[in-house]
Design a protein around this motif. Sequence first.
Motif, PDB file in Angstrom:
ATOM      1  N   PHE A 283     -10.418  -8.086   3.349  1.00  0.00           N
ATOM      2  CA  PHE A 283     -11.370  -6.982   3.213  1.00  0.00           C
ATOM      3  C   PHE A 283     -11.406  -6.511   1.759  1.00  0.00           C
ATOM      4  N   ARG A 284     -11.813  -7.430   0.894  1.00  0.00           N
ATOM      5  CA  ARG A 284     -11.864  -7.140  -0.534  1.00  0.00           C
ATOM      6  C   ARG A 284     -12.873  -6.030  -0.806  1.00  0.00           C
ATOM      7  N   GLY A 285     -12.470  -5.124  -1.662  1.00  0.00           N
ATOM      8  CA  GLY A 285     -13.359  -4.023  -2.010  1.00  0.00           C
ATOM      9  C   GLY A 285     -13.169  -2.793  -1.153  1.00  0.00           C
ATOM     10  N   ALA A 286     -12.535  -2.951   0.003  1.00  0.00           N
ATOM     11  CA  ALA A 286     -12.291  -1.792   0.873  1.00  0.00           C
ATOM     12  C   ALA A 286     -11.088  -1.005   0.370  1.00  0.00           C
ATOM     13  N   LYS A 287     -11.181   0.299   0.423  1.00  0.00           N
ATOM     14  CA  LYS A 287     -10.025   1.143   0.120  1.00  0.00           C
ATOM     15  C   LYS A 287      -9.081   1.100   1.315  1.00  0.00           C
ATOM     16  N   LEU A 288      -7.806   0.997   1.046  1.00  0.00           N
ATOM     17  CA  LEU A 288      -6.807   0.877   2.107  1.00  0.00           C
ATOM     18  C   LEU A 288      -5.817   2.032   2.002  1.00  0.00           C
ATOM     19  N   TYR A 289      -5.733   2.794   3.083  1.00  0.00           N
ATOM     20  CA  TYR A 289      -4.799   3.917   3.130  1.00  0.00           C
ATOM     21  C   TYR A 289      -3.935   3.810   4.385  1.00  0.00           C
ATOM     22  N   GLU A 290      -2.722   4.250   4.259  1.00  0.00           N
ATOM     23  CA  GLU A 290      -1.843   4.395   5.415  1.00  0.00           C
ATOM     24  C   GLU A 290      -1.319   5.823   5.409  1.00  0.00           C
ATOM     25  N   TYR A 291      -1.331   6.443   6.581  1.00  0.00           N
ATOM     26  CA  TYR A 291      -0.732   7.781   6.638  1.00  0.00           C
ATOM     27  C   TYR A 291       0.230   7.882   7.808  1.00  0.00           C
ATOM     28  N   TYR A 292       1.176   8.774   7.623  1.00  0.00           N
ATOM     29  CA  TYR A 292       2.202   9.043   8.624  1.00  0.00           C
ATOM     30  C   TYR A 292       1.992  10.459   9.133  1.00  0.00           C
ATOM     31  N   GLY A 293       1.982  10.603  10.428  1.00  0.00           N
ATOM     32  CA  GLY A 293       1.812  11.911  11.043  1.00  0.00           C
ATOM     33  C   GLY A 293       2.125  11.812  12.520  1.00  0.00           C
ATOM     34  N   SER A 294       1.757  12.834  13.258  1.00  0.00           N
ATOM     35  CA  SER A 294       1.989  12.840  14.693  1.00  0.00           C
ATOM     36  C   SER A 294       1.026  13.815  15.343  1.00  0.00           C
ATOM     37  N   SER A 295       0.947  13.757  16.661  1.00  0.00           N
ATOM     38  CA  SER A 295       0.091  14.698  17.390  1.00  0.00           C
ATOM     39  C   SER A 295       0.541  16.133  17.141  1.00  0.00           C
ATOM     40  N   GLU A 296       1.841  16.325  16.979  1.00  0.00           N
ATOM     41  CA  GLU A 296       2.377  17.669  16.768  1.00  0.00           C
ATOM     42  C   GLU A 296       2.221  18.139  15.325  1.00  0.00           C
ATOM     43  N   ALA A 297       2.391  17.228  14.380  1.00  0.00           N
ATOM     44  CA  ALA A 297       2.426  17.608  12.960  1.00  0.00           C
ATOM     45  C   ALA A 297       1.093  17.453  12.259  1.00  0.00           C
ATOM     46  N   SER A 298       0.196  16.656  12.827  1.00  0.00           N
ATOM     47  CA  SER A 298      -1.002  16.226  12.120  1.00  0.00           C
ATOM     48  C   SER A 298      -0.557  15.395  10.916  1.00  0.00           C
ATOM     49  N   TYR A 299      -1.190  15.583   9.779  1.00  0.00           N
ATOM     50  CA  TYR A 299      -0.826  14.810   8.588  1.00  0.00           C
ATOM     51  C   TYR A 299       0.540  15.218   8.035  1.00  0.00           C
ATOM     52  N   ILE A 300       1.322  14.205   7.616  1.00  0.00           N
ATOM     53  CA  ILE A 300       2.587  14.472   6.921  1.00  0.00           C
ATOM     54  C   ILE A 300       2.562  13.825   5.538  1.00  0.00           C
ATOM     55  N   SER A 301       2.357  12.503   5.482  1.00  0.00           N
ATOM     56  CA  SER A 301       2.362  11.814   4.193  1.00  0.00           C
ATOM     57  C   SER A 301       1.366  10.661   4.217  1.00  0.00           C
ATOM     58  N   TYR A 302       1.041  10.157   3.028  1.00  0.00           N
ATOM     59  CA  TYR A 302       0.060   9.072   2.925  1.00  0.00           C
ATOM     60  C   TYR A 302       0.298   8.310   1.625  1.00  0.00           C
ATOM     61  N   TRP A 303      -0.306   7.108   1.558  1.00  0.00           N
ATOM     62  CA  TRP A 303      -0.339   6.426   0.268  1.00  0.00           C
ATOM     63  C   TRP A 303      -1.515   5.484   0.172  1.00  0.00           C
ATOM     64  N   ASP A 304      -1.978   5.319  -1.079  1.00  0.00           N
ATOM     65  CA  ASP A 304      -3.090   4.438  -1.407  1.00  0.00           C
ATOM     66  C   ASP A 304      -2.521   3.048  -1.648  1.00  0.00           C
ATOM     67  N   ILE A 305      -2.790   2.130  -0.741  1.00  0.00           N
ATOM     68  CA  ILE A 305      -2.153   0.811  -0.773  1.00  0.00           C
ATOM     69  C   ILE A 305      -2.584  -0.004  -1.981  1.00  0.00           C
ATOM     70  N   LEU A 306      -3.813   0.176  -2.442  1.00  0.00           N
ATOM     71  CA  LEU A 306      -4.301  -0.598  -3.581  1.00  0.00           C
ATOM     72  C   LEU A 306      -3.771  -0.067  -4.910  1.00  0.00           C
ATOM     73  N   ALA A 307      -3.505   1.237  -4.971  1.00  0.00           N
ATOM     74  CA  ALA A 307      -3.145   1.857  -6.246  1.00  0.00           C
ATOM     75  C   ALA A 307      -1.644   2.060  -6.424  1.00  0.00           C
ATOM     76  N   GLU A 308      -0.886   2.028  -5.352  1.00  0.00           N
ATOM     77  CA  GLU A 308       0.533   2.358  -5.434  1.00  0.00           C
ATOM     78  C   GLU A 308       1.377   1.220  -4.887  1.00  0.00           C
TER      79      GLU A 308
END
Length: 493
Positions: A283-308
């Motif tokens: 999927f060249r050209g697509a921005k790729l993100y992964e985030y960690y969270g839960s139903s209880e916490a919502s968002y906790i952390s994330y990172w930009d896979i292409l940039a980091e």
Amino acid sequence: MNVIVPILRHAAEQPDKIALSDKHQSVTYSALVNRIQRIARGLKQHGLNHDHVAILSTNRIEFVEVFLGAIYAGCVPIPMDPKWSNTEVKAILKQCQPKMIFTEAAFAQNLEMQDSEAQILSFASEEEGSYQRWLDPLQPEAEIVDINELLFIGFTSGTTGLPKGFIRTHTSWIKSFEATSDAFQLDAMEHIMAPGPLVHSLSLFALIQCLYSGATFHILQHFDAKKVLQLCHRIPDMILFVVPTMIESMMQIAMADETRIQALISSGGKWNDLSKSRCKEIFRGAKLYEYYGSSEASYISYWDILAENKPNSVGRPFKGVEISIRDEYLQEVPIGCTGQLYIRSDMIFKGYYQLPDETTAVFQDGWLITGDNMYQDHDNYLYMAGRSKNMMVTGGLNVFPEEIESVLLQIPEIQEVMIFGVPDDYWGELVTAIIQWSGEQRLSIEEIKSYCRQHVASYKAPKQIITVDQFIYTSSGKVARQAMKDYMKRVMV
């Protein structure tokens, strides 16, 4: 703060813009708000006031209408998973006591057999459906009927037992929407798809965020990798909220550059680094993100896979999320040391429904106890050691299955893996790997041990392997750990 207000504004400012689309029809913002208001009026006419409204349905436009209509009326919608067993459905109906249940014809008969006084309305494609007959004479209400602090009651996916109800407020999700805009550098939010079940947090959150933002949400009744790719090919700049297993399925049939996906946002399970590398190519050209969270916490952390470049990390905290990693004495541990993760933010949930003891157990002076064991590096990136409840003790030493699974998933021959402990007189628990191989080639236990020793302490390496043809998954796409353990107990007897 109310998630409905921006949707009303979109209907006034861009009435002809498509809000919802599936393979059968498209619904404009003005038409969606008309239906929402009619549903709210009907609920009020039937005497519902801050009451519970259950929805037992697959992904469909009516699900969205009822969910939002209940919120508009000041009621509390309760999405119920069609994949639940009769026992789970009965237990949750008894616990939540909805006044009205909206469902599909396929589930209506089973619901009628339950001990519930709720009125049941059945969706149907034809005009004869009880939902359509109920809706037809209703006229929309001009003003917001009611405002309730509560947004909805959702249920955990039940990877280790009976689902628990978690209470969400409007404020917690609106703050989460703001965090999305801050963290994910999206060019435009015009077309969004979350092809998992709408009853689960990831897809439901993406749906409401889409409508809150004035974009178009594309509904698939169930995940189908081919249909997802076809839709992305037809509609450029799609933003996908997916789980890693969906990405794997899409990559198996996708051709490089055949789609113009704007972004893939992954959550709901650890996305292994080998899969990420392949995704960059396909999927060249697509921005790729992964985030960690839960139903209880919502968002906790994330990172930009292409940039980091942070292999095995679950990212750095979202803006507004405070992090504290503590030992068993509630003292913060030094950088690089493992402890239990505590978080504090405006995005966390209100508590578990009718479970005061469990709610109290996960809060400590305003901090949410995640149950995850983590360590943090000097750049503030978090790394998962494992879930406290999954921890094994082997030879008197603690082992977190997720840590070993993350290592083994880097092996190309392994498609899926789960680590668990088998009772053993000598070790206490014998570290055991359940493996689904990706092809014909199999690795020996010695090869597995040798690979593990390059990445983790030797005592953490599996001491035995069990091969399976396929895994059992929850309907949210996670490995159903308890179901797999129960299955292993039966086959290992």
